[in-house]
Design an enzyme around this catalytic site. Structure first.
Site, PDB file in Angstrom:
ATOM      1  N   THR A  89       0.843  -1.317  -0.039  1.00  0.00           N
ATOM      2  CA  THR A  89      -0.007  -0.017  -0.100  1.00  0.00           C
ATOM      3  C   THR A  89       1.001   1.114   0.033  1.00  0.00           C
ATOM      4  OG1 THR A  89      -0.227   0.470   2.196  1.00  0.00           O
ATOM      5  CG2 THR A  89      -1.456  -0.997   1.399  1.00  0.00           C
ATOM      6  N   CYS A  90       0.284   2.458   0.281  1.00  0.00           N
ATOM      7  CA  CYS A  90       1.288   3.678   0.027  1.00  0.00           C
ATOM      8  C   CYS A  90       1.786   3.852   1.369  1.00  0.00           C
ATOM      9  CB  CYS A  90       0.283   4.746  -0.029  1.00  0.00           C
ATOM     10  SG  CYS A  90      -1.064   5.229   1.012  1.00  0.00           S
ATOM     11  N   GLY A 155     -10.280   2.822   7.626  1.00  0.00           N
ATOM     12  CA  GLY A 155     -10.976   1.518   7.074  1.00  0.00           C
ATOM     13  C   GLY A 155     -10.288   0.953   5.730  1.00  0.00           C
ATOM     14  N   GLN A 160      -7.843  -3.659   1.930  1.00  0.00           N
ATOM     15  CA  GLN A 160      -6.558  -3.963   1.472  1.00  0.00           C
ATOM     16  C   GLN A 160      -6.073  -5.557   1.967  1.00  0.00           C
ATOM     17  OE1 GLN A 160      -4.610  -0.627   2.471  1.00  0.00           O
ATOM     18  NE2 GLN A 160      -4.818   0.562   0.758  1.00  0.00           N
ATOM     19  N   LYS A 238      -9.312   6.038  -7.035  1.00  0.00           N
ATOM     20  CA  LYS A 238      -9.933   5.925  -5.955  1.00  0.00           C
ATOM     21  C   LYS A 238      -9.384   7.188  -4.927  1.00  0.00           C
ATOM     22  CE  LYS A 238     -10.324   1.738  -3.631  1.00  0.00           C
ATOM     23  NZ  LYS A 238     -10.006   0.410  -3.065  1.00  0.00           N
TER      24      LYS A 238
END
Length: 411
Positions: A89-90, A155, A160, A238
């Site tokens: 993820t980021c 959330g 993820q 998103k």
């Protein structure tokens, strides 16, 4: 780094360790991985997150979701790892894996990370965290529960983790019985935390933290109220949708979206009919940047979209103040933009100060959430220890049967 809270060893684990004497072979099929689950596999986590590593390191390991299974297969193909799943993820890159030889497996995973990132192992080790056994289980539970996130209780991480689990059980996934059970339990634990505590009530995402940051610094950086600032966002995925949602809640009336194609921006126009969304293609990027006060970047590009050289080439260096807020990993805005006097550039690491208040306000909910996660962790550990005892139980049954056969022959 999360600390262990349960006893480290148990009788079942010791017995299983004595039974398992052979090294686990590489597993290529789901059936082989399921069979391996009862042969003493232990879970481990290796990774880096916003808590341990700078964005410059994290972006070198970032893997698009469509390639998570390929990364897992690359790790398992090296031999020492029986099961693996990747979460990228980021804010984090983590490898969850199961192996019977922790040292050989750690070497394989570290070598994979070094090969992928192009960084020497010595540099990687300064940024990595490594957890095994119950510590690893506890960490995965906290991640799913949102307690390890920059924004406590957010959330997005739950969805993820859900994708990580779903990919691991796909035909080309590498999640066997041990790892898929862990991820599924973590997913259930994350849902339980959010339904039984107030941990996610009023929580913010990276996107809303970016809005809060720009709103807080607009007067200092731009000498202009946030409400009067001209806004633009590069990208239409998103993160952009979430960004516009939070901006709209603050009274946003107009924004420019710059994207490679028109499809997604038009979908956003339909989703936000009360916001005047102007759509531009990437050919018009510098014209848009030139007439904006705040530019958010949220694309999936692996290269810089905006950097010092491009700003200078397009006559945007040394002019009126400009704020760049980059919420992408890999980054879309080059670090060298900070060299330009009129430009203020921020990335996801700069959001830490913004969310400090959020964490302080949720201490009570965090304690309640951790109590629930401990229950879920103990349940998984108990299942895992019981699974480890299966080979011993089978051997005892075989030995008992052999004694019975001998006694029958004597009779």
């Amino acid at each position: 780094m999360s600390k262990a809270f349960l006893p480290t060893s148990g009788t079942a684990l010791q017995v299983a360790a004595e039974v398992v004497t052979s090294e686990i072979k590489p597993r290529k099929t789901r059936e082989e991985r399921l069979e391996a689950a009862s042969k003493g596999l232990q879970v481990h986590v290796v990774g880096l997150s916003i808590h341990h590593a700078e964005v410059e390191v994290r972006e070198k390991l970032a893997v698009p979701e469509c390639d998570w299974n390929q990364a897992s297969n690359d790790i398992c193909s090296r031999g020492a790892v029986a099961e693996a799943a990747v979460l990228s993820t980021c804010n984090r890159f983590e490898v969850y894996y199961a192996a019977s030889d922790p040292h050989a497996a750690m070497a394989d995973v570290t070598k994979y990370l070094a090969d992928r990132s192009g960084l020497p192992v010595s540099t990687l080790r300064k940024n990595l965290f490594m957890l095994s056994g119950e510590d690893a289980v506890w960490h995965v539970m906290r991640v799913s529960g949102g307690l390890d996130s920059l924004i406590v209780g957010e959330g997005q991480i739950l969805s993820q983790v859900r994708q990580c689990y779903l990919h691991s059980v796909e035909e080309d996934g590498c999640g066997g019985k041990v790892l898929s059970r862990l991820l599924n339990n973590a997913l259930a634990a994350g849902k339980r935390v959010r339904s039984e505590t107030a941990i996610s009530k009023g929580s913010v995402s990276i996107s809303s933290a970016a809005v809060e940051l720009s709103e807080m610094l607009a007067m200092d950086d731009l000498q202009l109220p946030f409400s009067e600032s001209r806004l633009a966002v590069v990208g239409a995925g998103k993160m952009t949708r979430l960004l516009i949602t939070h901006l709209a809640s603050r009274g946003l009336e107009k924004i420019i979206i710059v994207n490679r194609s028109l499809g997604r921006p038009k979908e956003l126009q339909e989703q936000f009919p009360d916001v005047d969304i102007e759509i531009k293609l990437m050919d018009d990027l510098w014209d848009v940047v030139g007439r904006s006060d705040i530019v958010y970047t949220a694309t999936s590009s692996e290269d810089y979209v905006i950097d010092e050289q491009r700003l200078e080439e397009n006559g945007l260096a040394g002019g009126r103040p400009l704020m760049l807020v980059d919420i992408s990993v890999p980054r879309n805005v080059g670090e060298d933009c900070k060299n330009i006097p009129n430009v203020k550039a921020y990335n996801v690491d700069d959001l830490k100060a913004v969310v400090a208040r959020n964490t302080a306000m949720r201490q009570k909910e965090m304690i309640e959430a951790e109590n629930l996660l401990r229950e879920e962790t103990q349940a998984y550990v108990a299942w895992r220890e019981a699974l480890s005892a299966i080979p011993t139980i089978n051997q005892l049954q075989e030995r008992a049967n052999a004694f019975r056969e001998e006694e029958l022959k004597r009779c």
